[in-house]
Design a protein around this motif. Structure first.
Motif, PDB file in Angstrom:
ATOM      1  N   ARG A 123      35.223  -8.361   4.749  1.00  0.00           N
ATOM      2  CA  ARG A 123      33.935  -8.127   4.217  1.00  0.00           C
ATOM      3  C   ARG A 123      34.308  -8.431   2.601  1.00  0.00           C
ATOM      4  N   ILE A 124      33.380  -9.484   2.191  1.00  0.00           N
ATOM      5  CA  ILE A 124      33.341  -9.685   0.720  1.00  0.00           C
ATOM      6  C   ILE A 124      31.936  -9.628  -0.077  1.00  0.00           C
ATOM      7  N   TYR A 125      31.972  -9.020  -1.139  1.00  0.00           N
ATOM      8  CA  TYR A 125      30.465  -8.797  -1.532  1.00  0.00           C
ATOM      9  C   TYR A 125      30.661  -9.088  -3.017  1.00  0.00           C
ATOM     10  N   ALA A 126      29.343  -9.259  -3.629  1.00  0.00           N
ATOM     11  CA  ALA A 126      29.171  -9.532  -4.908  1.00  0.00           C
ATOM     12  C   ALA A 126      28.177  -8.527  -5.461  1.00  0.00           C
ATOM     13  N   ASP A 127      28.214  -7.973  -6.613  1.00  0.00           N
ATOM     14  CA  ASP A 127      27.088  -7.078  -7.205  1.00  0.00           C
ATOM     15  C   ASP A 127      26.659  -7.944  -8.554  1.00  0.00           C
ATOM     16  N   VAL A 128      25.261  -8.529  -8.499  1.00  0.00           N
ATOM     17  CA  VAL A 128      24.884  -9.335  -9.383  1.00  0.00           C
ATOM     18  C   VAL A 128      23.635  -8.786  -9.884  1.00  0.00           C
ATOM     19  N   ASP A 129      23.310  -8.764 -11.195  1.00  0.00           N
ATOM     20  CA  ASP A 129      22.320  -8.311 -11.897  1.00  0.00           C
ATOM     21  C   ASP A 129      21.188  -9.076 -11.382  1.00  0.00           C
ATOM     22  N   ILE A 130      20.067  -8.525 -11.020  1.00  0.00           N
ATOM     23  CA  ILE A 130      18.813  -8.944 -10.436  1.00  0.00           C
ATOM     24  C   ILE A 130      18.091 -10.383 -11.156  1.00  0.00           C
ATOM     25  N   ASP A 131      18.358 -10.421 -12.558  1.00  0.00           N
ATOM     26  CA  ASP A 131      17.778 -11.397 -13.297  1.00  0.00           C
ATOM     27  C   ASP A 131      18.845 -12.538 -13.819  1.00  0.00           C
ATOM     28  N   ASN A 132      20.185 -12.479 -12.984  1.00  0.00           N
ATOM     29  CA  ASN A 132      21.015 -13.381 -13.284  1.00  0.00           C
ATOM     30  C   ASN A 132      20.752 -14.708 -12.138  1.00  0.00           C
ATOM     31  N   ARG A 151      18.185  -0.281  -7.273  1.00  0.00           N
ATOM     32  CA  ARG A 151      17.594  -0.124  -8.377  1.00  0.00           C
ATOM     33  C   ARG A 151      18.351   0.821  -9.306  1.00  0.00           C
ATOM     34  N   GLU A 152      18.173   0.262 -10.649  1.00  0.00           N
ATOM     35  CA  GLU A 152      18.810   0.839 -11.544  1.00  0.00           C
ATOM     36  C   GLU A 152      20.368   1.443 -11.433  1.00  0.00           C
ATOM     37  N   ALA A 153      20.937   0.592 -10.780  1.00  0.00           N
ATOM     38  CA  ALA A 153      22.206   0.837 -10.371  1.00  0.00           C
ATOM     39  C   ALA A 153      23.147   0.961 -11.600  1.00  0.00           C
ATOM     40  N   MET A 154      23.039   0.511 -12.547  1.00  0.00           N
ATOM     41  CA  MET A 154      24.002   0.357 -13.768  1.00  0.00           C
ATOM     42  C   MET A 154      23.307   0.477 -14.984  1.00  0.00           C
ATOM     43  N   THR A 155      23.813   1.194 -15.855  1.00  0.00           N
ATOM     44  CA  THR A 155      23.430   1.328 -17.348  1.00  0.00           C
ATOM     45  C   THR A 155      24.493   0.517 -18.173  1.00  0.00           C
ATOM     46  N   THR A 156      23.802  -0.580 -18.554  1.00  0.00           N
ATOM     47  CA  THR A 156      24.761  -1.581 -19.318  1.00  0.00           C
ATOM     48  C   THR A 156      24.456  -1.675 -20.738  1.00  0.00           C
ATOM     49  N   HIS A 157      24.823  -2.644 -21.479  1.00  0.00           N
ATOM     50  CA  HIS A 157      24.426  -2.814 -22.816  1.00  0.00           C
ATOM     51  C   HIS A 157      23.238  -3.431 -23.117  1.00  0.00           C
ATOM     52  N   ILE A 158      22.732  -3.618 -22.227  1.00  0.00           N
ATOM     53  CA  ILE A 158      21.002  -4.319 -22.345  1.00  0.00           C
ATOM     54  C   ILE A 158      20.077  -3.180 -21.664  1.00  0.00           C
ATOM     55  N   GLY A 159      20.755  -1.900 -21.182  1.00  0.00           N
ATOM     56  CA  GLY A 159      19.787  -0.713 -20.650  1.00  0.00           C
ATOM     57  C   GLY A 159      20.246  -0.693 -19.042  1.00  0.00           C
ATOM     58  N   ARG A 160      18.969   0.130 -18.287  1.00  0.00           N
ATOM     59  CA  ARG A 160      19.131   0.158 -16.855  1.00  0.00           C
ATOM     60  C   ARG A 160      19.088  -0.994 -16.199  1.00  0.00           C
ATOM     61  N   ARG A 161      19.730  -1.592 -15.262  1.00  0.00           N
ATOM     62  CA  ARG A 161      19.762  -2.750 -14.610  1.00  0.00           C
ATOM     63  C   ARG A 161      19.881  -2.509 -12.924  1.00  0.00           C
ATOM     64  N   ASP A 162      19.018  -3.416 -12.434  1.00  0.00           N
ATOM     65  CA  ASP A 162      18.932  -3.317 -11.029  1.00  0.00           C
ATOM     66  C   ASP A 162      20.163  -4.591 -10.425  1.00  0.00           C
ATOM     67  N   SER A 163      20.781  -4.312  -9.511  1.00  0.00           N
ATOM     68  CA  SER A 163      21.689  -5.114  -9.112  1.00  0.00           C
ATOM     69  C   SER A 163      21.339  -5.505  -7.526  1.00  0.00           C
TER      70      SER A 163
END
Length: 175
Positions: A123-132, A151-163
């Motif tokens: 299995r290979i996967y990628a975790d990509v920002d929803i807006d990328n 939903r809100e899987a990560m808090t980054t330099h631009i805030g909470r982000r969905d993946s």
């Protein structure tokens, strides 16, 4: 330590070295390129070199510099993170001058084929920002299935982000 070299029709993936930071810094320091990453832009070549090739090694993964032919300056970075049990996560970055020219698709296809055919990856996967949008299109074009949104899987330099989680199994049809 990663010593694997892979080749596609136009590119070579060779093990990343600290000296690659010089060629990659303009991309890794660019806020537009780093927009969707889990961290903000890098501020120095030394900081990037230490992150790309840490002194202690990178136990959970490997990374490659993408170059034209067998040599030359790095124009991209591909990484595989071992998640155990035959599962790997992919990450990639292409310098802006090469974006939209098929570099990521061509080199990831070679890397994916190698992982399934030679490393018993299941299995290979990628975790990509929803807006990328570009990366989401890339993984879809490589045959990955959109498995869901965290939903809100990560808090980054631009805030909470969905993946968006993209997955590909060794039993899925190959591209």
């Amino acid at each position: 330590m990663n010593s694997l070299v892979l080749r596609s029709a136009r590119f070579t993936l060779r093990p990343m070295v600290r000296a690659d930071a010089a060629a990659l810094l303009p991309a890794f320091a660019d806020p537009a390129v780093m927009q969707w990453w889990s961290r903000g832009p890098f501020v120095s070549e030394q900081e990037l070199a230490e992150w790309l090739v840490p002194d202690s090694g990178w136990d959970e993964g490997r990374s490659w510099a993408v170059v034209e032919h067998a040599e030359g300056a790095a124009i991209g970075r591909m990484a595989v993170i071992d998640r155990g049990d035959g599962i790997s996560e992919l990450a990639c970055l292409t310098v802006p001058e090469w974006q939209g020219r098929g570099l990521a698709r061509e080199t990831l296809a070679v890397l994916i084929r190698h992982l399934f055919d030679n490393e018993d990856c299941r299995r290979i996967y990628a975790d990509v920002d929803i807006d990328n949008a570009a990366s989401n299109r890339l993984f879809e074009s490589l045959g990955f299935a959109r498995e869901g949104v965290l939903r809100e899987a990560m808090t980054t330099h631009i805030g909470r982000r969905d993946s968006v989680i993209w997955g590909l199994l060794d039993s899925d049809p190959r591209q």
